[in-house]
Design a protein around this motif. Structure first.
Motif, PDB file in Angstrom:
ATOM      1  N   UNK A  72       0.843  -1.197   0.000  1.00  0.00           N
ATOM      2  CA  UNK A  72       0.000   0.000   0.000  1.00  0.00           C
ATOM      3  C   UNK A  72       0.872   1.238   0.000  1.00  0.00           C
ATOM      4  N   UNK A  73       0.403   2.278  -0.702  1.00  0.00           N
ATOM      5  CA  UNK A  73       1.005   3.609  -0.651  1.00  0.00           C
ATOM      6  C   UNK A  73      -0.014   4.549  -0.022  1.00  0.00           C
ATOM      7  N   UNK A  74       0.434   5.411   0.862  1.00  0.00           N
ATOM      8  CA  UNK A  74      -0.455   6.414   1.441  1.00  0.00           C
ATOM      9  C   UNK A  74       0.311   7.712   1.711  1.00  0.00           C
ATOM     10  N   UNK A  75      -0.455   8.779   1.935  1.00  0.00           N
ATOM     11  CA  UNK A  75       0.135  10.069   2.251  1.00  0.00           C
ATOM     12  C   UNK A  75       0.372  10.243   3.745  1.00  0.00           C
ATOM     13  N   UNK A  76       1.104  11.277   4.075  1.00  0.00           N
ATOM     14  CA  UNK A  76       1.404  11.585   5.479  1.00  0.00           C
ATOM     15  C   UNK A  76       0.120  11.818   6.271  1.00  0.00           C
ATOM     16  N   UNK A  77      -0.850  12.508   5.697  1.00  0.00           N
ATOM     17  CA  UNK A  77      -2.076  12.792   6.434  1.00  0.00           C
ATOM     18  C   UNK A  77      -2.854  11.522   6.749  1.00  0.00           C
ATOM     19  N   UNK A  78      -2.851  10.569   5.832  1.00  0.00           N
ATOM     20  CA  UNK A  78      -3.566   9.322   6.108  1.00  0.00           C
ATOM     21  C   UNK A  78      -2.887   8.547   7.227  1.00  0.00           C
ATOM     22  N   UNK A  79      -1.562   8.550   7.259  1.00  0.00           N
ATOM     23  CA  UNK A  79      -0.860   7.882   8.351  1.00  0.00           C
ATOM     24  C   UNK A  79      -1.046   8.648   9.656  1.00  0.00           C
ATOM     25  N   UNK A  80      -1.121   9.974   9.552  1.00  0.00           N
ATOM     26  CA  UNK A  80      -1.356  10.805  10.727  1.00  0.00           C
ATOM     27  C   UNK A  80      -0.082  11.185  11.452  1.00  0.00           C
ATOM     28  N   UNK A  81      -0.261  11.813  12.605  1.00  0.00           N
ATOM     29  CA  UNK A  81       0.869  12.242  13.412  1.00  0.00           C
ATOM     30  C   UNK A  81       1.194  13.709  13.287  1.00  0.00           C
ATOM     31  N   UNK A  82       0.414  14.438  12.454  1.00  0.00           N
ATOM     32  CA  UNK A  82       0.616  15.874  12.319  1.00  0.00           C
ATOM     33  C   UNK A  82       1.726  16.229  11.361  1.00  0.00           C
ATOM     34  N   UNK A  89       6.624   8.556  18.658  1.00  0.00           N
ATOM     35  CA  UNK A  89       5.671   7.780  19.449  1.00  0.00           C
ATOM     36  C   UNK A  89       4.397   7.504  18.644  1.00  0.00           C
ATOM     37  N   UNK A  90       4.201   8.271  17.552  1.00  0.00           N
ATOM     38  CA  UNK A  90       3.016   8.077  16.720  1.00  0.00           C
ATOM     39  C   UNK A  90       3.252   6.899  15.778  1.00  0.00           C
ATOM     40  N   UNK A  91       2.337   5.913  15.826  1.00  0.00           N
ATOM     41  CA  UNK A  91       2.476   4.700  15.027  1.00  0.00           C
ATOM     42  C   UNK A  91       1.261   4.460  14.146  1.00  0.00           C
ATOM     43  N   UNK A  92       0.523   5.516  13.811  1.00  0.00           N
ATOM     44  CA  UNK A  92      -0.638   5.381  12.943  1.00  0.00           C
ATOM     45  C   UNK A  92      -1.926   5.278  13.742  1.00  0.00           C
ATOM     46  N   UNK A  93      -3.030   5.266  12.975  1.00  0.00           N
ATOM     47  CA  UNK A  93      -4.360   5.273  13.589  1.00  0.00           C
ATOM     48  C   UNK A  93      -4.834   3.886  14.020  1.00  0.00           C
ATOM     49  N   UNK A  94      -4.116   2.818  13.681  1.00  0.00           N
ATOM     50  CA  UNK A  94      -4.699   1.477  13.651  1.00  0.00           C
ATOM     51  C   UNK A  94      -4.283   0.582  14.807  1.00  0.00           C
TER      52      UNK A  94
END
Length: 210
Positions: A72-82, A89-94
């Motif tokens: 999968x490819x995704x953008x920074x906003x989809x992965x999150x973390x600002x 410490x941010x490891x995604x929404x999931x």
């Protein structure tokens, strides 16, 4: 060569996320309603370790989204973390066991070491642009497809560059009134409709690159 494919849900007024996206509303205000067709399905519930759920005409599309790709490819906003440099410490929404179960390539301007999670998901952070991410994802996917996860800006970049082979737009009967549009800033893109499937609360339309 692996096909690059986008599966995305869109409101009938053309938005793939609602207005005012934030950590509290990652899909914007009202944007969670975009996936009301997907969440009750057995395929979705099983992918999140839950039992039960519905089976209907949307099931093959859900199974394709949840298990059809090798990367999968995704953008920074989809992965999150600002925005800005990473808070590692941010490891995604999931959570600790993301639902991908394959390599994920995150487009970003800020380097970060690969992040290995449970269940076979490893996030790789790509700072050299969309073509580099696609090359790495295809190498990782092998004979399977590469899924383009979004959000809208990333999808627009791949559309404008002519790199998307197939798009499945799942149109839901809600009006978001604002937010992120899919078909903006993409130039002279020509698509061929190859399939349309009606299902409860959604219509799935498959397009190939013309």
């Amino acid at each position: 060569m692996s096909k690059l494919k986008l599966n995305i849900t869109m409101s009938i007024d053309g938005f793939v996320a609602g207005p005012d996206q934030s950590p509290e509303h990652p899909l914007g205000v009202g944007g969670e309603e975009l996936h009301d067709w997907l969440v009750p399905l057995k395929a979705f519930r099983e992918s999140h370790g839950e039992e039960g759920g519905e089976v209907n005409a949307s099931t093959p599309f859900a199974e394709d989204i949840l298990g059809g790709a090798g990367a999968t490819i995704m953008g920074r906003n989809m992965f999150g973390g600002g925005p800005g440099p990473w808070d590692e410490s941010w490891k995604g929404w999931w959570g600790d066991n993301p639902p991908f179960h394959h390599p994920v390539f995150v487009l970003t301007s800020h380097p970060r070491e690969p992040l290995e999670m449970q269940g076979g998901t490893t996030f790789h952070f790509v700072t050299h642009g969309i073509e580099s991410a696609l090359e790495q994802a295809r190498a990782a996917a092998g004979e399977k497809e590469v899924s383009l996860g979004g959000g809208a800006s990333v999808a627009q970049q791949y559309l404008a560059a002519g790199l998307l082979d197939e798009i499945v737009v799942s149109v839901v009967p809600i009006l978001l009134g604002g937010g992120a549009r899919l078909f903006e800033n993409v130039g002279d893109v020509k698509l061929e409709q190859v399939e349309s499937v009606e299902a409860p609360g959604v219509t799935h339309i498959r397009y190939a690159r013309a």
